[in-house]
Write a protein that holds these residues in place. Structure first.
Motif, short mmCIF file in Angstrom:
data_model
loop_
_atom_site.label_atom_id
_atom_site.label_comp_id
_atom_site.label_asym_id
_atom_site.label_seq_id
_atom_site.Cartn_x
_atom_site.Cartn_y
_atom_site.Cartn_z
N PRO A 49 -17.37 -1.41 -29.48
CA PRO A 49 -16.01 -1.37 -28.94
C PRO A 49 -15.15 -0.30 -29.58
O PRO A 49 -14.17 0.14 -29.01
N GLU A 50 -15.55 0.18 -30.75
CA GLU A 50 -14.80 1.23 -31.43
C GLU A 50 -14.92 2.58 -30.72
O GLU A 50 -14.11 3.47 -30.95
N LEU A 51 -15.92 2.74 -29.85
CA LEU A 51 -16.10 4.02 -29.16
C LEU A 51 -15.08 4.24 -28.05
O LEU A 51 -14.74 5.39 -27.74
N VAL A 52 -14.60 3.17 -27.43
CA VAL A 52 -13.62 3.31 -26.35
C VAL A 52 -12.38 4.00 -26.90
O VAL A 52 -11.83 3.60 -27.92
N GLY A 53 -11.99 5.08 -26.24
CA GLY A 53 -10.85 5.87 -26.69
C GLY A 53 -11.25 7.08 -27.53
O GLY A 53 -10.44 7.97 -27.75
N LYS A 54 -12.49 7.14 -27.96
CA LYS A 54 -12.96 8.27 -28.77
C LYS A 54 -13.59 9.33 -27.88
O LYS A 54 -13.88 9.09 -26.71
N VAL A 55 -13.83 10.51 -28.44
CA VAL A 55 -14.39 11.63 -27.70
C VAL A 55 -15.75 11.99 -28.28
O VAL A 55 -15.91 12.09 -29.50
N LEU A 56 -16.71 12.20 -27.40
CA LEU A 56 -18.07 12.58 -27.77
C LEU A 56 -18.27 14.05 -27.44
O LEU A 56 -17.88 14.51 -26.36
N ALA A 57 -18.87 14.79 -28.35
CA ALA A 57 -19.22 16.19 -28.15
C ALA A 57 -18.02 17.05 -27.75
O ALA A 57 -18.16 18.05 -27.05
N TYR A 60 -16.30 14.38 -23.86
CA TYR A 60 -16.47 13.13 -23.11
C TYR A 60 -15.62 12.03 -23.76
O TYR A 60 -15.93 11.56 -24.85
N HIS A 61 -14.57 11.61 -23.07
CA HIS A 61 -13.65 10.59 -23.57
C HIS A 61 -14.12 9.22 -23.07
O HIS A 61 -14.10 8.95 -21.86
N PHE A 62 -14.55 8.34 -24.00
CA PHE A 62 -15.04 7.01 -23.62
C PHE A 62 -13.90 6.18 -23.03
O PHE A 62 -12.86 6.01 -23.67
N VAL A 63 -14.13 5.64 -21.82
CA VAL A 63 -13.12 4.85 -21.12
C VAL A 63 -13.40 3.35 -21.25
O VAL A 63 -12.51 2.58 -21.60
N ARG A 64 -14.63 2.95 -20.96
CA ARG A 64 -14.99 1.54 -21.08
C ARG A 64 -16.50 1.36 -21.08
O ARG A 64 -17.23 2.24 -20.65
N LEU A 65 -16.92 0.19 -21.56
CA LEU A 65 -18.33 -0.16 -21.55
C LEU A 65 -18.71 -0.63 -20.15
O LEU A 65 -18.02 -1.48 -19.57
N VAL A 81 -13.70 18.60 -19.62
CA VAL A 81 -13.88 19.99 -19.20
C VAL A 81 -13.89 20.08 -17.67
O VAL A 81 -13.16 20.86 -17.08
N LEU A 82 -14.73 19.27 -17.02
CA LEU A 82 -14.86 19.32 -15.56
C LEU A 82 -13.93 18.35 -14.83
O LEU A 82 -13.92 18.33 -13.60
#
Length: 163
Positions: A49-57, A60-65, A81-82
């Motif tokens: 659940p800690e990933l929601v709201g974070k950005v990958l690479a 990619y902004h995590f929105v929900r599981l 980006v896209l």
């Protein structure tokens, strides 16, 4: 007459839950709403659940599981980006420690990317977040097959053949 109370019982570990809460990827039991760990194995349930709201690479902004399984979790994310939604499959940390599981995940990504069929989700990107591999896929809006079957019942052969 009193109404019977339904209790879900896992055939593998004997774990029980009072109502449908989704299938535990580790033991198959229906755990209590909000349970973070499997009562049989102690392993985490669901994505982080800690990933929601974070950005990958950096994009990619995590929105929900969206879903979770024994190997990893799938998240809805916004590609900054896209400017479109994508689905990201990220291996669970414990699975990412197993070289054979990582190789299987990489083969899955390569195989899916090579298919190029209208009924197969497109693989858009593949990478690693530290030690955890991930694949970025097109995001498909709608219901999952399990949701369709749960709501509509068994599919007629003609409809199933088109999927």
């Amino acid at each position: 007459m009193a109404k019977a109370k339904t209790v879900y019982v896992c055939t593998e570990c004997g774990g029980t839950a009072p109502k449908w809460q989704g299938k535990c990827p580790h033991c198959g039991a229906r755990h209590e709403d909000g349970a973070l760990r499997c009562t049989a194995t102690g392993r985490p349930i669901g994505g982080d659940p800690e990933l929601v709201g974070k950005v990958l690479a950096g994009r990619y902004h995590f929105v929900r599981l969206l879903g979770d399984g024994g190997m990893g979790a799938v998240y809805k994310a916004a590609d900054q980006v896209l400017r479109r939604f994508v689905a990201i499959k990220l291996l669970h940390p414990a699975v990412a420690e197993n070289p054979a599981s990582v190789e299987r995940f990489e083969r899955e990504a390569r195989a899916a990317a090579a298919i190029g069929h209208p009924n197969i989700i497109e693989i858009l990107d593949f990478g690693r977040d530290g030690n955890r591999p991930y694949m970025v896929m097109e995001y498909l809006r709608g219901r999952s097959l399990s949701q369709v079957i749960a709501m509509d019942g068994a599919l007629p052969v003609k409809r199933a053949a088109t999927i």
